[in-house]
Write a protein that holds these residues in place. Structure first.
Motif, PDB file in Angstrom:
ATOM      1  N   ILE A 115       0.848  -1.191   0.000  1.00  9.79           N
ATOM      2  CA  ILE A 115       0.000   0.000   0.000  1.00  9.79           C
ATOM      3  C   ILE A 115       0.885   1.243   0.000  1.00  9.79           C
ATOM      4  N   VAL A 116       0.626   2.172  -0.904  1.00  9.69           N
ATOM      5  CA  VAL A 116       1.351   3.448  -0.964  1.00  9.69           C
ATOM      6  C   VAL A 116       0.345   4.580  -0.732  1.00  9.69           C
TER       7      VAL A 116
ATOM      8  N   SER B  88       0.289  16.708  -6.688  1.00  5.64           N
ATOM      9  CA  SER B  88       1.714  16.511  -6.953  1.00  5.64           C
ATOM     10  C   SER B  88       2.398  15.702  -5.847  1.00  5.64           C
ATOM     11  N   ASN B  89       1.937  15.840  -4.630  1.00  9.34           N
ATOM     12  CA  ASN B  89       2.454  15.094  -3.487  1.00  9.34           C
ATOM     13  C   ASN B  89       2.187  13.599  -3.700  1.00  9.34           C
ATOM     14  N   PHE B  90       0.928  13.295  -4.013  1.00  2.85           N
ATOM     15  CA  PHE B  90       0.513  11.916  -4.255  1.00  2.85           C
ATOM     16  C   PHE B  90       1.219  11.337  -5.478  1.00  2.85           C
TER      17      PHE B  90
ATOM     18  N   CYS C 211      -2.582   2.211  -4.347  1.00  7.27           N
ATOM     19  CA  CYS C 211      -2.129   3.583  -4.110  1.00  7.27           C
ATOM     20  C   CYS C 211      -3.322   4.412  -3.658  1.00  7.27           C
ATOM     21  N   ILE C 212      -3.207   4.989  -2.468  1.00 11.97           N
ATOM     22  CA  ILE C 212      -4.345   5.678  -1.852  1.00 11.97           C
ATOM     23  C   ILE C 212      -4.044   7.162  -1.657  1.00 11.97           C
TER      24      ILE C 212
ATOM     25  N   THR D 231      -4.113   7.874   7.220  1.00  5.57           N
ATOM     26  CA  THR D 231      -4.468   6.738   6.353  1.00  5.57           C
ATOM     27  C   THR D 231      -3.577   5.531   6.666  1.00  5.57           C
ATOM     28  N   ALA D 232      -2.299   5.783   6.884  1.00  7.25           N
ATOM     29  CA  ALA D 232      -1.381   4.678   7.218  1.00  7.25           C
ATOM     30  C   ALA D 232      -1.807   4.006   8.514  1.00  7.25           C
ATOM     31  N   ILE D 233      -2.187   4.813   9.495  1.00  3.77           N
ATOM     32  CA  ILE D 233      -2.637   4.256  10.779  1.00  3.77           C
ATOM     33  C   ILE D 233      -3.902   3.423  10.565  1.00  3.77           C
TER      34      ILE D 233
END
Lengths: 454, 454
Positions: free
Chosen positions: B258-259, B267-269, B289-290, B391-393
């Motif tokens: 998962i990214v 642009s960050n994503f 990819c989220i 989101t990672a959490i």
């Protein structure tokens, strides 16, 4: 492509701190009991510090092993990068080669966590539940808050009230890492209550904040006290900087002729310079190490070498150091970390023995240097860090005049992200030159009743 | 000692940017002329951008070489470190492996200089003397100021007046790098003067600031305009992030399942995710990819895919994108960089084609995540960055519930040193939950007169 940045891998973090005392031709003189004027022993420090740090304070062992857990935490930001300052060299059109070690990549933004983490570790080992400290502008308080949080130790910071009110963001940073921050003078301590009763509107001072932090530690069994500079064990922990820099200079195929760092209490300078002084001692090298202080607080360049208190109110043992007198009040320059009346014991002895040098720069000159650096190298330096830059520029210009190429290394000890007010003042023309008069120094020194050193 | 930080050497900085357009099954739809509704060609952009950037904007070449001079400047802070988040994993007690790429080590403190430096370079190549741009909270304006200074290009930043007054330190940072910063609306432009005549007390908006910056560029031969996100060439430049991360994950002997990255304009994503999506295209990998957006500006999760203006006042071509309508005004959350009504064209097409995912987090949830992260990993994140952390959490907790170990990688796009006011508000209980109502979105979309996409 020329290489700008010399990096090391995480497994190249040094495994030992370097204790320069082992190599000093004249060892530091002992601290004295202010009442008896007799040397004090390690046990006198036990109410304030864990035993392992006290042992480091008096140690003459050349190498002190860095605990694995401390190295693991160092790896959150270490090894820090060492830069070749191509941009600055070009801006100065100098034949000198300029390098800088950048400590601003730590979570709190300066070199201070190098010792904060080590101190928190040894306190944790000895079951300490709470550490107290003082902070002025907030750089040291931030570092200790960061470190205590990682070990689950409560952290209580006494922040000089005027800074507490003027620089709220450092306080929020400490809160984010879970620390309790009190404006000093506070109602938590006898010392604070006494001051408030006498001066209800007191804006505080570092001297008062130290008294509060020490009182809280001395009166509680589960609480110790922590200091961010001056002491021997603090300098010891900072030698991680110079040891990394030594490896990085080797990687660059170079060795500095001149090593420079800003000077407040000595840990910044010791951190970078001591591992290079080792080469002078061991290999007969002749590396010049220069401590750079503000003209508004010139203890190394214009102070005297004698016994004095480490704090303003006289609670510490008497220490043999270059001092302007513990009642000396430096002008309120933005480089708050350099506003200290004395120099740490080891550095003082080295200066006395002419093994290191010192120089000073005016407040306006350092900001000119800081802005030049920010434009040439990209990084906006902390006001303390601009002093090292100013000295490096001075030496690089001398190289140009003399037509020689020397290799210069300085410590860029922190970024200026929390100091933009200082740059705002500079651009608004509010930064003024400040020179201490002979009379001010004489007056401050005349108040000393402590033994002179022959 | 377990390795926390996976580093690369300076000579491992990627030599090419990755252009995902080459691999997309459905290519992005063309921008339209608002008057004729016909596709516009590259020449329409010539008054605002140098030709090389326009060519990148419409390029379908898979790899674009990074000029040596740009790579040399990247080396001031790149390659950025990739961390294994042992502290966060422990705090969450999750079987997931969490990594993050840290872009906060750049001089201005975020990923923005990756494209600012490239844009300044191409402008310099074509003899441009001055670049104008707008900035809200100041992150993009800082990055462009930094970049222009290095190339000796004048930089003129229109900063939304309310931010100019509330966040003076970003302005001082830009001044330090030599940029001119004007509170917008200003008297420099027709657009600004018109607004000021009608609303003398106007506190400005990003829409007005864009109008001013564009007007200054369009009316002067030696001046171009620059944008910090949304456009294809901006996304292209940011792919340096993901390409480094790919090498670093390989070094760690791992590959993400998962990214994740925060989402403002894209642009960050794009920077982190596109190089991993390449593996999905080329090697049939199935990396999720989220894109992570705030619930208060939910264009990806609750917007519609249709043609809309890129700016508020309707000066740009019509772009095919997920949008909430160009009149949508997001709540004044601290993550100013995510307060944009639409999504960049490429990302929108990828979402439409279900090749990426999107999710949203509430303002309160992201600060909880940010403080948890600061305590566990040391770094205090920018409010924008906390969205990726949240989101990672969320994904790491799901791993725990399901008893599976997945590998999660997210983009820690910047530090929070200039955002401590946001944390102060959080600790003071001033951060509140904010959900956009169905009515608000319907109302905003109902105002659109632009073509729907079938």
């Amino acid at each position: 492509m020329k290489i700008r940045k010399i990096t090391l891998n995480e497994n190249e973090i040094p495994e030992k701190w370097y204790n320069i005392v082992a190599d000093m031709p004249n060892k530091p003189l002992p601290p004295l009991n202010p009442a008896t004027r007799e040397p004090i022993g390690p046990e006198a420090l036990a109410p304030l510090f864990p035993m392992e740090l006290i042992m480091q304070e008096v140690s003459a062992e050349k190498w002190v092993e860095i605990p694995d857990q401390v190295r693991d935490i160092y790896a959150m930001w270490r090894p820090t990068p060492l830069y070749r300052a191509y941009g600055l060299e070009k801006a100065l059109d100098t034949p000198a080669k300029i390098y800088y070690k950048y400590e601003g990549v730590s979570p709190s933004g300066s070199h201070k966590p190098n010792t904060a983490v080590a101190q928190a570790y040894y306190n944790k080992q000895e079951g300490v539940k709470r550490i107290t400290t003082e902070t002025g502008a907030g750089q040291w308080g931030s570092a200790l808050s960061f470190a205590c949080n990682l070990f689950g130790i409560e952290c209580e910071v006494y922040m000089v009230k005027i800074s507490y009110e003027q620089k709220p963001y450092r306080k929020v940073m400490m809160n984010t890492w879970g620390a309790k921050v009190f404006a000093s003078p506070s109602t938590n301590t006898e010392a604070g209550r006494k001051i408030l009763a006498e001066h209800p509107g007191s804006t505080g001072s570092l001297g008062i904040a130290i008294s509060e932090a020490i009182e809280r530690a001395a009166t509680r069994d589960d609480t110790k006290y922590s200091l961010g500079s001056v002491l021997n064990h603090v300098k010891l922990h900072q030698t991680i900087i110079g040891q990394e820099a030594l490896k990085q200079m080797e990687k660059a195929g170079d060795l500095p002729d001149i090593v420079i760092a800003p000077f407040g209490g000595g840990s910044n300078f010791a951190g970078l310079a001591f591992p290079f002084l080792r080469l002078n001692f061991e290999e007969g090298k002749n590396i010049r190490c220069i401590a750079s202080e503000p003209t508004s607080c010139p203890k190394l360049t214009r102070g005297v070498f004698r016994y004095d208190f480490g704090d303003t109110v006289g609670m510490t043992p008497l220490l043999p150091m270059y001092t302007l007198g513990h009642n000396f009040v430096p002008a309120p320059i933005h480089a708050g970390g350099l506003r200290y009346h004395g120099a740490g014991v080891i550095v003082s002895q080295l200066l006395k023995d002419k093994l290191i040098e010192a120089c000073s720069h005016d407040n306006l000159e350092v900001f000119e240097a800081g802005v030049l650096f920010a434009k040439a190298e990209g990084i906006i330096p902390a006001p303390e860090a601009t002093h090292g830059i100013a000295t490096a520029i001075h030496e690089a210009k001398k190289c140009k005049e003399e037509g020689v190429s020397k290799t210069i290394l300085f410590n860029l000890c922190g970024h200026g992200n929390f100091d933009m007010k200082a740059y705002e003042d500079y651009f608004a023309g509010k930064i003024v030159r400040h020179e201490v008069t002979e009379e001010e120094i004489k007056k401050s020194l005349a108040e000393l009743e402590t033994p002179e050193i022959g």
